[in-house]
Design a protein around this motif. Structure first.
Motif, mmCIF file in Angstrom:
data_model
loop_
_atom_site.group_PDB
_atom_site.id
_atom_site.type_symbol
_atom_site.label_atom_id
_atom_site.label_comp_id
_atom_site.label_asym_id
_atom_site.label_seq_id
_atom_site.Cartn_x
_atom_site.Cartn_y
_atom_site.Cartn_z
ATOM 1 N N ALA B 164 -12.077 -32.587 -12.292
ATOM 2 C CA ALA B 164 -12.054 -33.465 -11.124
ATOM 3 C C ALA B 164 -13.300 -34.335 -11.073
ATOM 4 O O ALA B 164 -13.416 -35.217 -10.216
ATOM 5 N N GLY B 165 -14.217 -34.116 -11.981
ATOM 6 C CA GLY B 165 -15.404 -34.964 -12.065
ATOM 7 C C GLY B 165 -15.081 -36.270 -12.764
ATOM 8 O O GLY B 165 -13.952 -36.501 -13.210
ATOM 9 N N ALA B 166 -16.080 -37.118 -12.867
ATOM 10 C CA ALA B 166 -15.850 -38.468 -13.386
ATOM 11 C C ALA B 166 -15.379 -38.423 -14.840
ATOM 12 O O ALA B 166 -14.297 -38.906 -15.181
ATOM 13 N N PRO B 189 -9.201 -24.834 -4.577
ATOM 14 C CA PRO B 189 -7.781 -25.228 -4.548
ATOM 15 C C PRO B 189 -7.554 -26.717 -4.287
ATOM 16 O O PRO B 189 -6.573 -27.279 -4.773
ATOM 17 N N GLU B 190 -8.456 -27.357 -3.552
ATOM 18 C CA GLU B 190 -8.234 -28.787 -3.277
ATOM 19 C C GLU B 190 -8.337 -29.615 -4.538
ATOM 20 O O GLU B 190 -7.545 -30.522 -4.784
ATOM 21 N N LYS B 191 -9.343 -29.306 -5.344
ATOM 22 C CA LYS B 191 -9.487 -30.055 -6.595
ATOM 23 C C LYS B 191 -8.319 -29.764 -7.541
ATOM 24 O O LYS B 191 -7.856 -30.650 -8.255
ATOM 25 N N ASP B 197 -1.458 -33.089 -8.515
ATOM 26 C CA ASP B 197 -0.592 -33.960 -7.712
ATOM 27 C C ASP B 197 -1.026 -35.418 -7.762
ATOM 28 O O ASP B 197 -0.200 -36.313 -7.621
ATOM 29 N N GLU B 198 -2.300 -35.668 -7.939
ATOM 30 C CA GLU B 198 -2.744 -37.066 -7.885
ATOM 31 C C GLU B 198 -3.079 -37.631 -9.253
ATOM 32 O O GLU B 198 -2.811 -38.792 -9.527
ATOM 33 N N ALA B 204 -3.103 -27.100 -13.926
ATOM 34 C CA ALA B 204 -4.488 -27.040 -13.464
ATOM 35 C C ALA B 204 -4.750 -25.654 -12.902
ATOM 36 O O ALA B 204 -3.830 -24.974 -12.448
ATOM 37 N N PHE B 205 -6.009 -25.230 -12.980
ATOM 38 C CA PHE B 205 -6.352 -23.930 -12.388
ATOM 39 C C PHE B 205 -7.772 -23.958 -11.833
ATOM 40 O O PHE B 205 -8.574 -24.827 -12.195
#
Lengths: 340, 340
Positions: B164-166, B189-191, B197-198, B204-205
């Protein structure tokens, strides 16, 4: 017909002891179609045999030896009888069913890491012990690490660890033949003198006196290539000393094979900061190049530019001690058991 | 003329605290020949900035920041005045003197790992924040790891950590655009939902729930490529799960940057047994391909097949908190400070 084989009678609790292995007399199975019967004369003693004595082999290796069953390794011998197309009695062959005097070998199987399939050898090219060592798995392993894996080129500095061993001594001499400056390390002053005075290494040091210190003195400007036979603290020192864009060929990690696990690698971030490549490899991955390699190494050997001394143990009953001596660093050059 | 800059006022004792950095007002030096004056609008916040806050930088990095001196990083801004050939007032440029609102930049120097030389950007191609992230060092880093370093090809399974990082989010999307199955890991869980989803990752885990377990569930048949942004236990899990002939692109090891050293890698022997390649790299090694990369990534971005969200901090006074948030994993996408 009866023969003798080496069996694993106790899984080593830590360091292997000779009594964990036993030489026993057994029946030779009947030959089936597709098999040959081989009288084996030279049995290769490799550190990797220790990996199959643990309850589970590492991924990529043949399964662990069964407790109470015979062990195996690369070997050279003469075909006594053949029921396989392409082989006749009298052929000199390499196979992967060493550690027994008379072996039944499947002509299509027996591959040990891809490099051990039954192969007919050219007896006129070299004697059996040279086929087993320099021209066999040892030579292919050394060549693979120096040439396609590490891509060592003229003018580069190459460090080889366990350099008085079979693979190490060939790797070092091969790098020299390609114009590299070669530093070797080994355990004890006799091996260090051997590397420098007999094998012609440019520099050598005793790892028992300190790996980092020895390496810094032998290669004050750093190294371009590290041929790793040891792992653990040796690899940590290599990461510290590799120059930008350096390469490490990870051939083996004998420091962790026999009992005590080697320390973890805690400076691998240097690979990122210095753009280093660490490539693990097994000779089997380059098996399709074995013929080409045999030609190059045989030419160097005939020209007197490559030697591989042997540490020979006579008789299968010496095999347990040979394996222990190899693992504890007491041998020099190619360790083998000779039978018949 | 006065400006503000971010200074290192205390070397972090372990984990960086916002108070280790301070925003102070300083004089802007007079412009000399060969220099340009830049009003910087976007300052990149990268984990690597932490490495220069220790007393000594790792080899290959620019020297450690002096105590009481300004810190630096990649940045994008507009030329206010030029005394350097090839640059005029109004040019949009990338440079390596971020973390100050108005910067004096040498036209020929300022390279940050080879990728940070003063470069004129095409303002018509994309807005400044896209140049700083996707089309700048972030994109070049991600592309280098997936393409020339790991050589990920269609049909392979690629695991990207800190996804989820750059760099991770670009690396994952790039691998998907090349036909790979992509697994991402991140903290919380948000990441994880964001990746799936995005960003369209195949799986993903959450590494906080266990790296080995998460990876095994997301890639039950193993992985071919690991894009490593974390090091330590993540790399250990990757070595366990890489398939024969797999590759690891060692991009960063943020687990060990900020305080606690990461655990050592104790299963590197798997590289040998499985013929794995681990290649460390820095984007600077591929700087000569930056134009080609910019074209490929800009095309994906315009086609809506690549996104790089931003974690934006407004005002230089937010910079200390931005750096801390990045290092502790609180940001998502490209972290940057926007000024002016």
């Amino acid at each position: 017909m009866r023969t003798r084989e080496v069996r694993l009678v106790r899984r080593p609790a830590g360091t292997l002891r000779p009594t964990d292995l036993e030489v026993v007399e057994v029946d030779v199975p009947r030959l089936a179609d597709g098999q040959v019967l081989v009288a084996t004369s030279h049995h290769s003693v490799d550190a990797a045999v220790r990996l199959r004595m643990d309850p589970v082999s590492p991924p990529g290796y043949l399964p662990a030896f069964g407790l109470g069953e015979g062990i195996e390794g690369l070997a050279v011998g003469t075909v006594l009888e053949s029921r396989a197309a392409g082989f006749v009695a009298g052929d000199l062959v390499q196979h992967a069913r060493g550690f027994r005097e008379i072996a039944v070998v499947d002509a299509t199987a027996g591959a040990l890491g891809g490099a051990g399939a039954l192969t007919r050898l050219d007896a006129a090219l070299a004697p059996a012990e040279v086929h087993l060592g320099l021209l066999g798995g040892t030579g292919l392993t050394a060549w693979s690490g120096i040439v396609p894996v590490a891509r060592a080129v003229e003018g580069e500095t190459v460090w080889v660890s366990a350099a008085a061993g079979a693979v190490g001594s060939v790797a070092g001499q091969l790098a020299r033949s390609r114009g590299c400056r070669v530093v070797g390390s080994a355990g004890g002053p006799e091996k260090v003198a051997y590397l420098r005075d007999e094998l012609g290494f440019d520099a050598a040091f005793d790892h028992r006196e300190g790996v980092a210190e020895g390496l810094a003195a032998a290669a004050p400007d750093g190294i371009d290539v590290y041929f790793d036979n040891v792992g653990g603290g040796h690899l940590v020192a290599a990461l510290d000393h590799l120059r930008p864009f350096g390469r490490a060929a990870l051939c083996g990690a004998v420091a962790g094979y026999d009992g005590t696990p080697a320390p973890g690698i805690d400076n691998l971030f240097l690979a990122t900061s210095k753009n280093l490549t660490l490539r693990g490899f097994r000779a089997g991955a380059f098996a399709e190049r074995a013929d080409e390699v045999r030609v190059e190494l045989a030419a160097l050997w005939r020209a007197g530019r490559m030697r591989l001394d042997t540490a020979t143990y006579d008789g299968l009953e010496q095999a347990p001690q040979a394996v222990v001596d190899l693992l504890t660093g007491r041998t020099r050059g190619k360790c083998m058991v000779v039978t018949g």
